[in-house]
Design a protein around this motif. Structure first.
Motif, PDB file in Angstrom:
ATOM      1  N   ASN A  24       0.829  -1.303  -0.141  1.00  0.00           N
ATOM      2  CA  ASN A  24       0.096  -0.054  -0.029  1.00  0.00           C
ATOM      3  C   ASN A  24       0.816   1.214  -0.085  1.00  0.00           C
ATOM      4  O   ASN A  24       0.552   2.344  -0.507  1.00  0.00           O
ATOM      5  CB  ASN A  24      -0.931   0.250   1.046  1.00  0.00           C
ATOM      6  N   GLY A  25       1.993   1.169   0.628  1.00  0.00           N
ATOM      7  CA  GLY A  25       2.996   2.489   0.512  1.00  0.00           C
ATOM      8  C   GLY A  25       3.420   2.742  -0.913  1.00  0.00           C
ATOM      9  O   GLY A  25       3.476   3.753  -1.204  1.00  0.00           O
ATOM     10  N   THR A  26       3.807   1.700  -1.514  1.00  0.00           N
ATOM     11  CA  THR A  26       4.061   1.860  -3.158  1.00  0.00           C
ATOM     12  C   THR A  26       2.952   2.473  -3.728  1.00  0.00           C
ATOM     13  O   THR A  26       2.892   2.985  -4.306  1.00  0.00           O
ATOM     14  CB  THR A  26       4.580   0.551  -3.436  1.00  0.00           C
ATOM     15  N   LEU A  27       1.706   1.864  -3.508  1.00  0.00           N
ATOM     16  CA  LEU A  27       0.561   2.247  -4.307  1.00  0.00           C
ATOM     17  C   LEU A  27       0.308   3.422  -4.092  1.00  0.00           C
ATOM     18  O   LEU A  27      -0.110   4.364  -4.997  1.00  0.00           O
ATOM     19  CB  LEU A  27      -0.659   1.279  -3.806  1.00  0.00           C
ATOM     20  N   GLY A  28       0.258   3.852  -2.787  1.00  0.00           N
ATOM     21  CA  GLY A  28      -0.015   5.333  -2.437  1.00  0.00           C
ATOM     22  C   GLY A  28       1.025   6.427  -3.040  1.00  0.00           C
ATOM     23  O   GLY A  28       0.662   7.326  -3.440  1.00  0.00           O
ATOM     24  N   LYS A  29       2.311   5.901  -3.016  1.00  0.00           N
ATOM     25  CA  LYS A  29       3.272   6.858  -3.738  1.00  0.00           C
ATOM     26  C   LYS A  29       3.008   7.097  -5.335  1.00  0.00           C
ATOM     27  O   LYS A  29       3.177   8.136  -5.743  1.00  0.00           O
ATOM     28  CB  LYS A  29       4.659   6.382  -3.836  1.00  0.00           C
ATOM     29  N   SER A  33      -2.038   9.138  -1.764  1.00  0.00           N
ATOM     30  CA  SER A  33      -2.337   8.378  -0.573  1.00  0.00           C
ATOM     31  C   SER A  33      -4.058   7.894  -0.169  1.00  0.00           C
ATOM     32  O   SER A  33      -4.225   6.706   0.137  1.00  0.00           O
ATOM     33  CB  SER A  33      -2.102   9.145   0.589  1.00  0.00           C
ATOM     34  N   ILE A  34      -4.838   9.053  -0.558  1.00  0.00           N
ATOM     35  CA  ILE A  34      -6.039   8.934  -0.271  1.00  0.00           C
ATOM     36  C   ILE A  34      -6.642   7.743  -1.228  1.00  0.00           C
ATOM     37  O   ILE A  34      -7.262   6.893  -1.070  1.00  0.00           O
ATOM     38  CB  ILE A  34      -6.961  10.024  -0.284  1.00  0.00           C
ATOM     39  N   GLU A  35      -6.193   7.994  -2.525  1.00  0.00           N
ATOM     40  CA  GLU A  35      -6.602   7.254  -3.651  1.00  0.00           C
ATOM     41  C   GLU A  35      -6.077   5.790  -3.564  1.00  0.00           C
ATOM     42  O   GLU A  35      -6.984   4.732  -3.531  1.00  0.00           O
ATOM     43  CB  GLU A  35      -5.948   7.619  -5.125  1.00  0.00           C
ATOM     44  N   LEU A  76     -12.029   2.886  11.537  1.00  0.00           N
ATOM     45  CA  LEU A  76     -10.728   2.749  12.046  1.00  0.00           C
ATOM     46  C   LEU A  76     -10.037   2.112  11.144  1.00  0.00           C
ATOM     47  O   LEU A  76      -8.792   2.339  11.089  1.00  0.00           O
ATOM     48  CB  LEU A  76     -10.865   2.086  13.347  1.00  0.00           C
ATOM     49  N   GLY A  77     -10.408   0.981  10.329  1.00  0.00           N
ATOM     50  CA  GLY A  77      -9.639   0.365   9.428  1.00  0.00           C
ATOM     51  C   GLY A  77      -9.115   1.389   8.133  1.00  0.00           C
ATOM     52  O   GLY A  77      -7.897   1.385   7.947  1.00  0.00           O
ATOM     53  N   ALA A  78     -10.010   2.091   7.700  1.00  0.00           N
ATOM     54  CA  ALA A  78      -9.506   3.050   6.624  1.00  0.00           C
ATOM     55  C   ALA A  78      -8.795   4.053   7.234  1.00  0.00           C
ATOM     56  O   ALA A  78      -7.881   4.183   6.459  1.00  0.00           O
ATOM     57  CB  ALA A  78     -11.045   3.547   6.210  1.00  0.00           C
ATOM     58  N   ILE A  79      -8.835   4.502   8.297  1.00  0.00           N
ATOM     59  CA  ILE A  79      -7.851   5.735   8.886  1.00  0.00           C
ATOM     60  C   ILE A  79      -6.561   4.870   9.066  1.00  0.00           C
ATOM     61  O   ILE A  79      -5.501   5.344   8.680  1.00  0.00           O
ATOM     62  CB  ILE A  79      -8.345   6.093  10.289  1.00  0.00           C
ATOM     63  N   TYR A  80      -6.531   3.741   9.451  1.00  0.00           N
ATOM     64  CA  TYR A  80      -5.387   2.935   9.626  1.00  0.00           C
ATOM     65  C   TYR A  80      -4.626   2.674   8.323  1.00  0.00           C
ATOM     66  O   TYR A  80      -3.425   2.915   8.210  1.00  0.00           O
ATOM     67  CB  TYR A  80      -5.480   1.440  10.299  1.00  0.00           C
ATOM     68  N   VAL A  81      -5.283   2.267   7.432  1.00  0.00           N
ATOM     69  CA  VAL A  81      -4.859   1.969   6.091  1.00  0.00           C
ATOM     70  C   VAL A  81      -4.268   3.257   5.593  1.00  0.00           C
ATOM     71  O   VAL A  81      -2.977   3.344   5.016  1.00  0.00           O
ATOM     72  CB  VAL A  81      -5.777   1.392   5.084  1.00  0.00           C
ATOM     73  N   PHE A  82      -4.993   4.285   5.463  1.00  0.00           N
ATOM     74  CA  PHE A  82      -4.477   5.916   5.088  1.00  0.00           C
ATOM     75  C   PHE A  82      -3.121   6.184   5.762  1.00  0.00           C
ATOM     76  O   PHE A  82      -2.379   6.764   5.116  1.00  0.00           O
ATOM     77  CB  PHE A  82      -5.687   6.760   5.266  1.00  0.00           C
ATOM     78  N   ILE A  83      -3.302   6.130   6.870  1.00  0.00           N
ATOM     79  CA  ILE A  83      -1.967   6.610   7.743  1.00  0.00           C
ATOM     80  C   ILE A  83      -1.026   5.698   7.494  1.00  0.00           C
ATOM     81  O   ILE A  83       0.212   6.165   7.232  1.00  0.00           O
ATOM     82  CB  ILE A  83      -2.150   6.382   9.134  1.00  0.00           C
ATOM     83  N   VAL A  84      -0.994   4.356   7.217  1.00  0.00           N
ATOM     84  CA  VAL A  84       0.368   3.528   6.765  1.00  0.00           C
ATOM     85  C   VAL A  84       0.720   3.869   5.485  1.00  0.00           C
ATOM     86  O   VAL A  84       1.870   3.938   5.414  1.00  0.00           O
ATOM     87  CB  VAL A  84      -0.176   2.093   7.250  1.00  0.00           C
ATOM     88  N   ILE A  85      -0.145   4.101   4.527  1.00  0.00           N
ATOM     89  CA  ILE A  85       0.334   4.665   3.201  1.00  0.00           C
ATOM     90  C   ILE A  85       0.948   5.810   3.320  1.00  0.00           C
ATOM     91  O   ILE A  85       1.938   5.891   2.568  1.00  0.00           O
ATOM     92  CB  ILE A  85      -0.973   4.672   2.238  1.00  0.00           C
ATOM     93  N   LEU A  86       0.716   6.821   4.270  1.00  0.00           N
ATOM     94  CA  LEU A  86       1.403   8.094   4.326  1.00  0.00           C
ATOM     95  C   LEU A  86       2.824   7.794   5.009  1.00  0.00           C
ATOM     96  O   LEU A  86       3.763   8.248   4.716  1.00  0.00           O
ATOM     97  CB  LEU A  86       0.660   9.015   5.082  1.00  0.00           C
TER      98      LEU A  86
END
Length: 147
Positions: A24-29, A33-35, A76-86
């Protein structure tokens, strides 16, 4: 299912979370991030829909009858994924996941101690405090090694 088998399954799920953070980190880059968080949750939702249609045996229609606080897990899961992607592109997978695990454990001992969300109270002890302090020390060493 035996406790040892369940422990191994949970261990594998944790390994999957480590992979998820890196992917997800690579995907966000690449897409934002939100996408990236949206795409991650969308593909996960599609997968869970297929699994539910094949193996589900509950009653999805009763979701309207549960206490509303039971529905915050997805948020909470969505927030977690978003923060980890950032976080992953900035601090690395190891630092991000170490911090996540420590955060999970800190909230877990608070929930256990107070018996929140319908769980039996399991009191906080000095041994648990020592464990958390050692984990925080570990985070310091993991994080400072990269920077």
């Amino acid at each position: 299912m035996g406790k040892i088998i369940m422990l191994v399954i949970v261990l594998l799920a944790g390994m999957g979370q480590g992979m998820q953070a890196a992917v997800n980190g690579t995907l966000g880059k690449r897409i934002g991030s939100i996408e990236g968080a949206f795409v991650s949750f969308f593909t996960g939702t599609v997968m869970l829909l297929v699994i539910m249609l094949i193996w589900g045996n509950g009653s999805l229609s009763t979701v309207w009858q549960v206490p509303k606080w039971n529905l915050i897990g997805g948020i909470l899961g969505a927030i977690y994924v978003f923060i980890v992607i950032l976080a992953v592109p900035k601090i690395g997978v190891t630092s991000a996941i170490t911090a996540v695990i420590i955060g999970q454990l800190m909230m877990s001992v608070i929930i256990d101690h107070n018996g929140w969300f319908g769980n039996e109270a399991i009191h906080f002890t000095y041994k648990k405090m020592i464990g958390l302090v050692l984990l925080l020390a570990g985070l310091y060493f993991v994080f400072s090694d990269k920077h």
